[in-house]
Design a protein around this motif. Structure first.
Motif, mmCIF file in Angstrom:
data_model
loop_
_atom_site.group_PDB
_atom_site.id
_atom_site.type_symbol
_atom_site.label_atom_id
_atom_site.label_comp_id
_atom_site.label_asym_id
_atom_site.label_seq_id
_atom_site.Cartn_x
_atom_site.Cartn_y
_atom_site.Cartn_z
ATOM 1 N N HIS A 45 6.275 2.819 5.568
ATOM 2 C CA HIS A 45 4.839 2.542 5.598
ATOM 3 C C HIS A 45 4.520 1.395 6.550
ATOM 4 O O HIS A 45 3.599 1.500 7.378
ATOM 5 C CB HIS A 45 4.372 2.213 4.181
ATOM 6 N N PRO A 95 -5.027 7.513 1.078
ATOM 7 C CA PRO A 95 -4.724 6.921 2.386
ATOM 8 C C PRO A 95 -5.654 5.791 2.806
ATOM 9 O O PRO A 95 -5.212 4.819 3.425
ATOM 10 C CB PRO A 95 -4.823 8.115 3.340
ATOM 11 N N SER A 134 -4.657 2.683 0.997
ATOM 12 C CA SER A 134 -3.280 2.380 1.361
ATOM 13 C C SER A 134 -3.191 1.707 2.731
ATOM 14 O O SER A 134 -2.485 0.706 2.897
ATOM 15 C CB SER A 134 -2.451 3.670 1.364
ATOM 16 N N TYR A 135 -3.906 2.229 3.702
ATOM 17 C CA TYR A 135 -3.806 1.671 5.056
ATOM 18 C C TYR A 135 -4.532 0.343 5.191
ATOM 19 O O TYR A 135 -4.141 -0.509 6.003
ATOM 20 C CB TYR A 135 -4.289 2.697 6.080
ATOM 21 N N SER A 172 0.305 6.409 -0.580
ATOM 22 C CA SER A 172 -0.158 6.404 0.814
ATOM 23 C C SER A 172 -0.592 7.786 1.279
ATOM 24 O O SER A 172 -1.357 7.911 2.237
ATOM 25 C CB SER A 172 0.941 5.869 1.742
ATOM 26 N N ARG A 189 -1.907 -1.949 3.945
ATOM 27 C CA ARG A 189 -0.832 -2.061 4.941
ATOM 28 C C ARG A 189 -1.228 -2.998 6.073
ATOM 29 O O ARG A 189 -0.449 -3.887 6.467
ATOM 30 C CB ARG A 189 -0.498 -0.684 5.512
ATOM 31 N N GLY A 209 0.788 -1.227 0.000
ATOM 32 C CA GLY A 209 0.000 0.000 0.000
ATOM 33 C C GLY A 209 0.816 1.270 0.000
ATOM 34 O O GLY A 209 0.254 2.361 -0.097
ATOM 35 N N SER A 210 2.128 1.175 0.103
ATOM 36 C CA SER A 210 2.952 2.383 0.110
ATOM 37 C C SER A 210 2.952 3.031 -1.273
ATOM 38 O O SER A 210 2.477 4.148 -1.440
ATOM 39 C CB SER A 210 4.385 2.052 0.536
#
Length: 421
Positions: free
Chosen positions: A394, A362, A365-366, A358, A369, A352-353
Motif C-alpha cells: 500500500h 479506496p 484508504s488513500y 484499501s 496512505r 489505510g491498508s
C-alpha cells in the motif's frame, strides 16, 4: 453499559461475548482521539464509541439499516482504540461479531449489498486466500499492468524483489514458518530473507505445504465459517511438526500473526480443535519477538559487514502495535545493528491498508496512505521499512522511496558485500 440481548442472541457464544465487551465501555471518548476514520470524517458514528452504540442497538434487536452497515464497513479494524481504551474494551472482536450479525439480519430482510460489492468481496475471499490462483493472476496482472485502472495497478508490484536462495542446511533447532497466501507471490524475498537470517543463527525454518491462509481475509469480511476452516487446516498442517518439537511458529506478516494468536480464542468451543488451537496460539510469535533474542549474534554478524549509514523510516503496522501490542522491538534491534531508525509523527495511526480495506474503501484508504507517506517522508529516509505485506504494498503504491520488510534489511546486513579489486 448495560445490554439486554435480543432473543435470537441469548445464550449464544457470540451474543454473550459481545454483551460482555459492550459492558466494559464507559463512553469516555478517549478512543475517538486516535480513530483514523473519526479524524477524517468527524462523525461520531464513524468512531469506536459511536459504532459500539450502533452494535449495542443491534444486539438488543433494534432495527438494522444499511447506514448501520456503512458505519461498520468504514471501520479499519486497526484496533488503535484498544491501545487507547482505559477500560480494556476488545473492540476488534466486537466489530467482527457486529458485522456478521448486521449482514445476516439485512440478508434475512432481503437487503443485499450492491452487486459490485458482493463480487468484490467474493473475489477477495476466493482469490487472495488461494495461492494457486493468486500467483498466476498476479503474473498476468504484471504483464498487463500499464493497461489496468489505477486502483488495480496500485495492487500489482511492478518489479517484485527476487527471493534469492533459500538455505538448505539442516539444524537441530527448528521452527515453523507460515508462508502466507499473497506474500509469496507479491514479495517472495521476505520469507526467503527470514530463512537466511535464521540459518545464520543456527535455526532451520520449516514451511508446511498444507498450511495456507491464516483465515483473516475470510473472517474479517464476514465469512466466519470459512475463516475457521482456514484455521483448522493450518492447525492440522502444523501439528505433526509441533509434536516433533518445533519451537515456535514464526510470523513475518503481522496481520497473520495477530490472527493466529487468536486461534485459541476463536476455536475455544470446538471440541476437536480447542486444545490444539490454544497450543498453536501459544507457540506463535512475530519475527520482532524472536530475533531480538539473538541480538548478540546478529550484532556480531552485522559487524563484519560494511554499513552505508542509511536512514530508514519505520512504519509499525496496526496489527503489530495494536493487535499484538508489540512496540519498540524492531526499532531497538535495528538501532543496535547500526541503522538510523526514525519514527514519523503520529506513528500510531493506520496507513489505510487494513487488509482488504484499501480495495473496499479506496477513498478513505488513500487519504490515510497519503497522510502517512507525507509524515514518513518528513524524516528524509533512504527507505521505509514495515512488518506486514499489506502495509508495504500500500505504501509503495504512493512513493518512489523503496518500501521493504525490515527483515530484508537485516538480511542485507548479514550478507557480505563483494569488494572490487
Amino acid at each position: 453499559m448495560q445490554t439486554t440481548l435480543a432473543e435470537f442472541l441469548r445464550n449464544t457464544p457470540e451474543g454473550e461475548e459481545a454483551k460482555s465487551i459492550v459492558g466494559k465501555c464507559v463512553h469516555c471518548g478517549f478512543c475517538t482521539a486516535t480513530c483514523p476514520t473519526y479524524q477524517l470524517l468527524g462523525d461520531e458514528l464513524d468512531g469506536p464509541r459511536g459504532r459500539i452504540y450502533l452494535m449495542k442497538q443491534v444486539l438488543e434487536g433494534n432495527p438494522v439499516t444499511e447506514s448501520t452497515r456503512l458505519h461498520l464497513d468504514r471501520c479499519l479494524t486497526c484496533r488503535n482504540c484498544e491501545s487507547t481504551c482505559p477500560s480494556g474494551v476488545t473492540y476488534g472482536r466486537l466489530v467482527d461479531i457486529g458485522r456478521q450479525i448486521v449482514d445476516e439480519r439485512l440478508e434475512a430482510e432481503g437487503i443485499r449489498r450492491p452487486l459490485g460489492q458482493r463480487v468484490a468481496r467474493w473475489v477477495l475471499r476466493e482469490g487472495l486466500t488461494r495461492p494457486a490462483l493468486f500467483g498466476p493472476a498476479l503474473k498476468l496482472g504484471q504483464v498487463v499492468r500499464p493497461m489496468l485502472p489505477q486502483a488495480l495497478r496500485n495492487k500489482v508490484p511492478a518489479n517484485p524483489t527476487a527471493p534469492g536462495t533459500w538455505p538448505r542446511t539442516s539444524h537441530a533447532r527448528k521452527m515453523l514458518l507460515l508462508d502466507g497466501c499473497v506474500q509469496p507471490a507479491m514479495s517472495p524475498n521476505i520469507n526467503a530473507a527470514t530463512a537466511r537470517v535464521f540459518d545464520r543463527l543456527g535455526v532451520e525454518l520449516i514451511v508446511a505445504p498444507e498450511a495456507g491462509c491464516c483465515g483473516a481475509i475470510r473472517f474479517h469480511t464476514g465469512d466466519h465459517p470459512g475463516g475457521l476452516d482456514n484455521m483448522r487446516a493450518n492447525i492440522d498442517a502444523w501439528w505433526p511438526h509441533i509434536e516433533a518439537g518445533a519451537e515456535a511458529i514464526v510470523m513475518t506478516a503481522s496481520g497473520c500473526g495477530a490472527m493466529v494468536k487468536d486461534y485459541g480464542h476463536l476455536l475455544r468451543d470446538d471440541p476437536r480443535y480447542a486444545e490444539r488451537a490454544a497450543r498453536v496460539s501459544a507457540l506463535t510469535r512475530d519475527l520482532s519477538e524472536l530475533l531480538p533474542e539473538f541480538g548478540d549474534d546478529l550484532h556480531k554478524l552485522a559487524g563484519a559487514v560494511p554499513r552505508d549509514g542509511r536512514r530508514v523510516a519505520w512504519h509499525p503496522p496496526c496489527t503489530l502495535q495494536h493487535g499484538q501490542q508489540i512496540r519498540g522491538k524492531v526499532e531497538a534491534l535495528l538501532t543496535r545493528l547500526g541503522v538510523d531508525v526514525r519514527l514519523c509523527a503520529d506513528s500510531h495511526l493506520c496507513c489505510g491498508s487494513a487488509g482488504t480495506y484499501s480495495v473496499l474503501q479506496p477513498e478513505l484508504s488513500y487519504k490515510l496512505r497519503d497522510d502517512k507517506l507525507a509524515k514518513l517522508q518528513a524524516t528524509s529516509p533512504d527507505s521505509i521499512v514495515s512488518a506486514n505485506i499489506g502495509c508495504i504494498t500500500h505504501l509503495q503504491s504512493g512513493t518512489d522511496t523503496p518500501v521493504m520488510h525490515w527483515v530484508e534489511l537485516v538480511d542485507r546486513m548479514m550478507t557480505p558485500v563483494a569488494v572490487a579489486a
